[in-house]
Scaffold this motif. Sequence first.
Motif, mmCIF file in Angstrom:
data_model
loop_
_atom_site.group_PDB
_atom_site.id
_atom_site.type_symbol
_atom_site.label_atom_id
_atom_site.label_comp_id
_atom_site.label_asym_id
_atom_site.label_seq_id
_atom_site.Cartn_x
_atom_site.Cartn_y
_atom_site.Cartn_z
ATOM 1 N N TYR B 33 -10.602 -8.994 -0.018
ATOM 2 C CA TYR B 33 -10.111 -9.422 1.489
ATOM 3 C C TYR B 33 -9.792 -8.117 2.378
ATOM 4 O O TYR B 33 -9.899 -6.908 1.883
ATOM 5 C CB TYR B 33 -8.508 -9.561 1.181
ATOM 6 N N GLY B 101 -3.249 -18.082 -8.037
ATOM 7 C CA GLY B 101 -2.017 -17.176 -8.252
ATOM 8 C C GLY B 101 -2.385 -15.936 -8.905
ATOM 9 O O GLY B 101 -1.436 -15.490 -9.607
ATOM 10 N N GLN B 102 -3.639 -15.394 -8.566
ATOM 11 C CA GLN B 102 -3.834 -14.129 -9.222
ATOM 12 C C GLN B 102 -3.426 -13.158 -8.270
ATOM 13 O O GLN B 102 -3.595 -13.383 -7.050
ATOM 14 C CB GLN B 102 -5.350 -13.948 -9.219
ATOM 15 N N PRO B 103 -2.775 -12.013 -8.747
ATOM 16 C CA PRO B 103 -2.145 -10.938 -7.549
ATOM 17 C C PRO B 103 -3.314 -10.247 -7.092
ATOM 18 O O PRO B 103 -4.481 -10.276 -7.581
ATOM 19 C CB PRO B 103 -1.588 -9.993 -8.643
ATOM 20 N N GLN B 104 -3.242 -10.033 -5.717
ATOM 21 C CA GLN B 104 -4.212 -9.200 -5.110
ATOM 22 C C GLN B 104 -3.721 -7.605 -5.240
ATOM 23 O O GLN B 104 -2.626 -7.110 -5.286
ATOM 24 C CB GLN B 104 -4.163 -9.494 -3.543
ATOM 25 N N HIS B 105 -4.761 -6.832 -5.439
ATOM 26 C CA HIS B 105 -4.574 -5.306 -5.819
ATOM 27 C C HIS B 105 -4.928 -4.672 -4.275
ATOM 28 O O HIS B 105 -6.088 -4.723 -4.152
ATOM 29 C CB HIS B 105 -5.157 -4.916 -6.880
ATOM 30 N N PHE B 106 -4.286 -3.885 -3.858
ATOM 31 C CA PHE B 106 -4.490 -3.204 -2.596
ATOM 32 C C PHE B 106 -4.931 -1.741 -2.830
ATOM 33 O O PHE B 106 -4.511 -1.226 -3.425
ATOM 34 C CB PHE B 106 -3.442 -3.086 -1.658
ATOM 35 N N GLY B 107 -5.795 -1.423 -1.794
ATOM 36 C CA GLY B 107 -6.384 0.011 -1.646
ATOM 37 C C GLY B 107 -5.509 0.656 -0.514
ATOM 38 O O GLY B 107 -4.171 -0.157 -0.130
#
Lengths: 109, 115
Positions: B33, B101-107
């Motif tokens: 994303y 419903g999977q969490p997103q992991h951000f940079g």
Amino acid sequence: EDQVTQSPEALRLQEGESSSLNCSYTVSGLRGLFWYRQDPGKGPEFLFTLYSAGEEKEKERLKATLTKKESFLHITAPKPEDSATYLCAVTNGADKLIFGTGTRLQVFP
Amino acid sequence: DTEVTQTPKHLVMGMTNKKSLKCEQHMGHRAMYWYKQKAKKPPELMFVYSYEKLSINESVPSRFSPECPNSSLLNLHLHALQPEDSALYLCASSQDPAFEGQPQHFGDGTRLSIL
């Protein structure tokens, strides 16, 4: 329309003073509610996922709970390093996160 | 340390320049994303790639052009940006688009300033 409202906008706590942040949501078919922590100039850091009413998750001084209409992030005996913006987001499974505007938490020694 | 790496951390460019932002993840995630975040606002979704194919474009102006060369890499090509495009650009990834419903992991983002 799906939406998320967080309160309060800002919260100032004395070190050790426990409190709760609120996230109220309206979503057509909740597939997940997420809590993130964001420090200035950094990306959001994932904290918890909650999927169904009654579910609870804990991590150190943080505990997240979920009902059918809202979620709470409870902070027990906070420390200055807990100061950050806490973001709540929901998804209805359409690959999109709907974010609230966040709660800016400041913890003073 | 985050597991989503973004480069550069800071970028200053003129309105006529062309530049690219890069994002890399090695968690085997199949959804990636791009978000834009202004000061004291939540992230706003720009693009979603699912299994290396563009699945969502949130009506983003054509001066932003995303590219997903492989499952680990995501680029955002920038051209003829406007001063209002100055913001923190965040990349995120999540495990499998097939599982809701999977969490997103951000940079940690690229801080972009347009002169």
